[in-house]
Motif scaffolding. Structure first.
Motif, PDB file in Angstrom:
ATOM      1  N   ARG A 326       0.828  -1.205   0.000  1.00  0.00           N
ATOM      2  CA  ARG A 326       0.000   0.000   0.000  1.00  0.00           C
ATOM      3  C   ARG A 326       0.864   1.257   0.000  1.00  0.00           C
ATOM      4  O   ARG A 326       2.061   1.215   0.258  1.00  0.00           O
ATOM      5  CB  ARG A 326      -0.957  -0.031   1.188  1.00  0.00           C
ATOM      6  CG  ARG A 326      -2.072  -1.076   1.003  1.00  0.00           C
ATOM      7  CD  ARG A 326      -2.996  -1.132   2.198  1.00  0.00           C
ATOM      8  NE  ARG A 326      -4.156  -1.956   1.930  1.00  0.00           N
ATOM      9  CZ  ARG A 326      -4.179  -3.282   2.013  1.00  0.00           C
ATOM     10  NH1 ARG A 326      -3.088  -3.928   2.354  1.00  0.00           N
ATOM     11  NH2 ARG A 326      -5.273  -3.966   1.736  1.00  0.00           N
ATOM     12  N   ARG A 327       0.235   2.377  -0.237  1.00  0.00           N
ATOM     13  CA  ARG A 327       0.901   3.626  -0.567  1.00  0.00           C
ATOM     14  C   ARG A 327       2.045   4.038   0.365  1.00  0.00           C
ATOM     15  O   ARG A 327       3.053   4.560  -0.126  1.00  0.00           O
ATOM     16  CB  ARG A 327      -0.124   4.756  -0.672  1.00  0.00           C
ATOM     17  CG  ARG A 327       0.467   6.140  -0.809  1.00  0.00           C
ATOM     18  CD  ARG A 327       1.595   6.228  -1.807  1.00  0.00           C
ATOM     19  NE  ARG A 327       1.199   6.024  -3.183  1.00  0.00           N
ATOM     20  CZ  ARG A 327       2.058   5.999  -4.186  1.00  0.00           C
ATOM     21  NH1 ARG A 327       3.366   6.105  -3.949  1.00  0.00           N
ATOM     22  NH2 ARG A 327       1.629   5.826  -5.409  1.00  0.00           N
ATOM     23  N   ALA A 422      19.612   7.405  -6.047  1.00  0.00           N
ATOM     24  CA  ALA A 422      18.815   8.637  -6.080  1.00  0.00           C
ATOM     25  C   ALA A 422      17.352   8.319  -6.378  1.00  0.00           C
ATOM     26  O   ALA A 422      16.437   8.946  -5.825  1.00  0.00           O
ATOM     27  CB  ALA A 422      19.373   9.600  -7.129  1.00  0.00           C
ATOM     28  N   ARG A 423      17.108   7.340  -7.250  1.00  0.00           N
ATOM     29  CA  ARG A 423      15.726   6.929  -7.535  1.00  0.00           C
ATOM     30  C   ARG A 423      15.045   6.403  -6.278  1.00  0.00           C
ATOM     31  O   ARG A 423      13.884   6.728  -6.006  1.00  0.00           O
ATOM     32  CB  ARG A 423      15.710   5.837  -8.607  1.00  0.00           C
ATOM     33  CG  ARG A 423      16.008   6.313 -10.006  1.00  0.00           C
ATOM     34  CD  ARG A 423      15.777   5.157 -10.979  1.00  0.00           C
ATOM     35  NE  ARG A 423      16.218   5.483 -12.319  1.00  0.00           N
ATOM     36  CZ  ARG A 423      16.171   4.635 -13.333  1.00  0.00           C
ATOM     37  NH1 ARG A 423      15.706   3.403 -13.134  1.00  0.00           N
ATOM     38  NH2 ARG A 423      16.588   4.981 -14.525  1.00  0.00           N
ATOM     39  N   MET A 424      15.786   5.586  -5.518  1.00  0.00           N
ATOM     40  CA  MET A 424      15.192   5.030  -4.306  1.00  0.00           C
ATOM     41  C   MET A 424      14.922   6.131  -3.280  1.00  0.00           C
ATOM     42  O   MET A 424      13.883   6.143  -2.628  1.00  0.00           O
ATOM     43  CB  MET A 424      16.111   3.958  -3.720  1.00  0.00           C
ATOM     44  CG  MET A 424      15.541   3.267  -2.484  1.00  0.00           C
ATOM     45  SD  MET A 424      13.997   2.362  -2.803  1.00  0.00           S
ATOM     46  CE  MET A 424      14.649   0.743  -3.219  1.00  0.00           C
ATOM     47  N   GLU A 429      11.062   9.722  -0.515  1.00  0.00           N
ATOM     48  CA  GLU A 429      10.533  11.047  -0.196  1.00  0.00           C
ATOM     49  C   GLU A 429       9.087  11.198  -0.653  1.00  0.00           C
ATOM     50  O   GLU A 429       8.261  11.799   0.039  1.00  0.00           O
ATOM     51  CB  GLU A 429      11.415  12.125  -0.839  1.00  0.00           C
ATOM     52  CG  GLU A 429      12.763  12.298  -0.167  1.00  0.00           C
ATOM     53  CD  GLU A 429      12.625  12.615   1.320  1.00  0.00           C
ATOM     54  OE1 GLU A 429      11.773  13.460   1.682  1.00  0.00           O
ATOM     55  OE2 GLU A 429      13.337  11.989   2.117  1.00  0.00           O
ATOM     56  N   GLN A 430       8.781  10.651  -1.833  1.00  0.00           N
ATOM     57  CA  GLN A 430       7.409  10.701  -2.311  1.00  0.00           C
ATOM     58  C   GLN A 430       6.481   9.905  -1.393  1.00  0.00           C
ATOM     59  O   GLN A 430       5.367  10.344  -1.075  1.00  0.00           O
ATOM     60  CB  GLN A 430       7.324  10.147  -3.735  1.00  0.00           C
ATOM     61  CG  GLN A 430       7.876  11.073  -4.797  1.00  0.00           C
ATOM     62  CD  GLN A 430       7.083  12.375  -4.871  1.00  0.00           C
ATOM     63  OE1 GLN A 430       7.573  13.441  -4.503  1.00  0.00           O
ATOM     64  NE2 GLN A 430       5.847  12.301  -5.335  1.00  0.00           N
ATOM     65  N   ASN A 434       3.475  11.690   0.658  1.00  0.00           N
ATOM     66  CA  ASN A 434       2.094  11.219   0.539  1.00  0.00           C
ATOM     67  C   ASN A 434       1.544  10.755   1.886  1.00  0.00           C
ATOM     68  O   ASN A 434       0.381  10.981   2.222  1.00  0.00           O
ATOM     69  CB  ASN A 434       2.007  10.077  -0.470  1.00  0.00           C
ATOM     70  CG  ASN A 434       2.272  10.544  -1.887  1.00  0.00           C
ATOM     71  OD1 ASN A 434       2.126  11.719  -2.187  1.00  0.00           O
ATOM     72  ND2 ASN A 434       2.678   9.641  -2.752  1.00  0.00           N
ATOM     73  N   PHE A 435       2.397  10.094   2.644  1.00  0.00           N
ATOM     74  CA  PHE A 435       1.985   9.580   3.945  1.00  0.00           C
ATOM     75  C   PHE A 435       1.662  10.726   4.903  1.00  0.00           C
ATOM     76  O   PHE A 435       0.652  10.701   5.614  1.00  0.00           O
ATOM     77  CB  PHE A 435       3.093   8.702   4.511  1.00  0.00           C
ATOM     78  CG  PHE A 435       2.741   8.030   5.808  1.00  0.00           C
ATOM     79  CD1 PHE A 435       1.642   7.179   5.894  1.00  0.00           C
ATOM     80  CD2 PHE A 435       3.513   8.233   6.935  1.00  0.00           C
ATOM     81  CE1 PHE A 435       1.327   6.554   7.085  1.00  0.00           C
ATOM     82  CE2 PHE A 435       3.202   7.610   8.120  1.00  0.00           C
ATOM     83  CZ  PHE A 435       2.111   6.768   8.200  1.00  0.00           C
TER      84      PHE A 435
END
Length: 447
Positions: A326-327, A422-424, A429-430, A434-435
């Motif tokens: 989940r998100r 950096a992608r991870m 961070e996203q 969102n959380f």
């Protein structure tokens, strides 16, 4: 010679009653039914009876839903119209979901046959994994049709559905086992072609005859064998079919064929596993299914030998596991699987001599455990948003597995780890953003 190339589509043609003009609310249902019908006409090979049961049942339900909509249009009594509206409106979404799920099940045409490929054992094992996935997905779709909102549309239809769906599943398994049995029995492979212990043993003859008996047992429509036992018998026949086909394939690698011929434990393991399955089918004193599953895994490893370093089945499981993330952790889960794919692609190029597989195995296994933890802990994103005591624990697990991937990049002399790191970090961070927004704006007002 046994070959996956003999998997020819059946000739299936359906006449659907509900795919013409109809209410706009049922347009997606009509499109899905038309698509599935065209797919069956061209590619009906595996799980045909179960799939057709789904489509014909959905077609009748769609026709009944359209009839309910038409009844609402002509109804003058509000209370009656309201009841009809409630019935049809609550049935459309679960029916759409079932058909959408089935459309994904029918998506991979190359792997919808009965017979595994004849080039190497690794591809055969992957084929079996996909067969299990497809079979389980069909079962999931069938369960998705048995919900109260759909039953209410046509109770009479469900009386027939419940009576016949198990017979359809058995029929599909019988067809698969029959094709495997025919291919194995007709193989030119003989006892003299493989090394056996003791000398003079008749393993190949025994394997062929036992496969035939198992196929005959499964062909009994009145027999009530468990779903797990039928699946185990078919998976075993697929492993054996893969081994036979490689040995009979003039284009298969010579070293692989030599190893299969000279490893007598392979043939003894096949004989023993088939004997245990036969005992179960005969209601005799047999090993447990869980014990036979371990024997199956042992046979798989024996067959793989040096090919055993195959990450595809594990990557397939990871891909599926992401859907249950989940998100709060979904972004990191996606990037993790993408980086695993990069590592596996590199390993496939350089091979075991240039890269230790154990490091990558550890990352995939560790990632699988992290995703399972996410699935176990975040069962309700609303509740998790309010009480997130486990958030830090899972976040630390992701940080640890990320560090392990960086070490693996260095060990494999791979470049660009900074880009993937950096992608991870961006995904993390996203997820956090969102959380936090979820907790601030929504979570506190849910209840």
């Amino acid at each position: 010679m046994i070959s996956g190339q003999s998997n020819q589509p059946g000739n299936v043609t359906l006449t659907l009653k509900s795919v013409g003009e109809g209410p706009a609310a049922t347009e997606l249902l009509r499109v899905l039914l038309q698509y599935l019908n065209s797919e069956f006409t061209r590619n009906a090979i595996r799980n045909v009876h179960s799939s057709l049961r789904i489509v014909t049942t959905a077609d009748q339900l769609n026709a009944d839903i359209q009839a309910l909509i038409n009844s609402v249009d002509s109804e003058t009594d509000y209370n009656t119209a309201w009841l009809l509206f409630q019935k049809y409106s609550s049935a459309i979404e679960p029916l759409e979901s079932a058909l959408l799920e089935l459309s994904f099940a029918e998506d991979d045409k190359a792997l919808l046959g009965h017979l595994p490929p004849s080039d190497n054992i690794t591809h055969g094992v992957t084929f079996i994994e996909r067969w299990v996935t497809h079979r389980d997905l069909i079962a999931s779709v069938l369960r998705g049709l048995v919900v109260d909102n759909l039953k209410a549309v046509s109770p009479e239809l469900y009386n027939k559905f419940n009576q016949e769906v198990l017979a359809d599943r058995k029929h599909d398994d019988r067809n698969t086992m029959s094709e495997l049995s025919k291919s194995i029995s007709s193989s030119i492979l003989a006892d003299k072609n493989v090394v056996q212990r003791p000398a003079g043993a008749k393993s190949i003859t025994s394997i062929k005859s036992t496969i035939q008996r198992i196929s005959v047992s499964l062909s009994n429509a009145q027999a009530n064998f468990s779903d797990d036992l039928r699946a185990l018998a078919i998976r075993t026949a697929m492993l054996i079919c893969a081994a036979f086909s490689i040995l009979c394939n003039p284009h298969a690698p010579v070293d692989v064929k030599k190893r299969l011929r000279e490893t007598h434990e392979i043939w003894a393991s096949m004989t023993s596993l088939l004997q245990g399955i036969s005992q179960h089918l005969a209601n005799a004193n047999a090993p447990s299914i869980s014990s036979l599953e371990k024997d199956w895994e042992r046979l798989k490893e024996l067959l793989l030998g040096d090919e055993a370093v195959n990450f595809l089945p594990d990557l397939l499981k990871l891909i599926k596991a992401v859907a249950n993330a989940r998100r709060p952790f979904f972004g990191r889960a996606v990037v993790f699987v993408q980086i695993c794919q990069v590592l596996c692609d590199h390993y496939d190029k350089v091979g075991e001599n240039a890269a230790d597989p154990e490091s990558l195995k550890g990352i995939i296994q560790g990632g699988s455990e992290v995703l399972q933890a996410v699935s176990d802990v975040v069962k309700d994103v609303k509740a998790f948003g309010i009480d997130a005591a486990d958030y830090s624990s899972i976040e630390q697990k992701f940080e640890s597995i990320t560090a392990n991937m960086g070490d693996c990049f260095k060990q494999y002399d791979m470049k660009d780890w900074e880009k993937y790191e950096a992608r991870m970090k961006f995904a993390a961070e996203q997820d956090k953003k969102n959380f936090r927004a979820f907790k601030k704006r929504i979570a506190g007002t849910i209840f």
